[in-house]
Structure formats: structure tokens, C-alpha cells
Design an enzyme around this catalytic site. Sequence first.
Site: not given
Ligand SMILES: CC(=O)Nc1cc[nH]c(=O)n1
Length: 109
Positions: A21, A24, A74
Site C-alpha cells: 500500500k 492513502t 492501495e
Molecule cells: C484513520 C484513517 O482515516 N485512515 C485512513 C483513511 C483513508 N485511507 C487510509 O488508508 N486510511
Amino acid sequence: MHPTKITFYERFEPIILSGDKTITIRDEAESHYVPGTRVAVHTYETDRWFCDIEIRSVTPIQFDDLNEEHARQEHLSLEDLKRIIRDIYPELDSLYVIEYRLLARDPAG
Ligand SMILES: CC(=O)Nc1cc[nH]c(=O)n1
């Protein structure tokens, strides 16, 4: 001051640490990371540090423009990526792709 910490849901920890990954997708409130800076990664649930990352880029994206390349980065199918982003950010269309690389991980992890 730019942010030096980010949190991820614990369920993403294995694919972050494996290097599978590499992006984000966040909302505007979490879009202020600076390319080239080191950021500590903690779990959202317990605030446990598990690695550091270097921010590569922060790029605006519309939800409808998420594509197979984002899904690959991702380590998800595009269908799962869109479902997860909708779960986290219901009805939000303006998002940011934060690309990063793994720098250091907890040797005990
Ligand atoms: C904690 C949090 O918001 N985590 C996220 C949100 C979006 N993508 C991701 O990989 N992780």
C-alpha cells in the site's frame, strides 16, 4: 508547521509494512503533508507507532476520478477502494491522494 504524524486503521498495517500500500486518500483536513518530509505512522485505534514514511506527493482527486491505478496503489480492487472511501468520507467528492514510501518500521513488529 507541517504535520509529522498520520494515523491508519490497524487493518491496513500489514499492507503498509509489506510495501504493497503506497498511497492513502484523505480529506482536506489531512492534505497538508509536505513532500520530502518524514511522518510517523500510528494506529488510529490505539495510537501505537508502527513505522515512518516519507511523503512523495499530495495530489487533489475527485471521488469519481479514482481509477484502477489508485486501487493498485492501495492494494485493493477499485470496487473495494470506492466502498472504503465512501465509508470513511460519506458524500465527500474532493479528496487528496497522499503518496508515500516506507522508511523504517518497528523491529519488534
Ligand atoms: C484513520 C484513517 O482515516 N485512515 C485512513 C483513511 C483513508 N485511507 C487510509 O488508508 N486510511
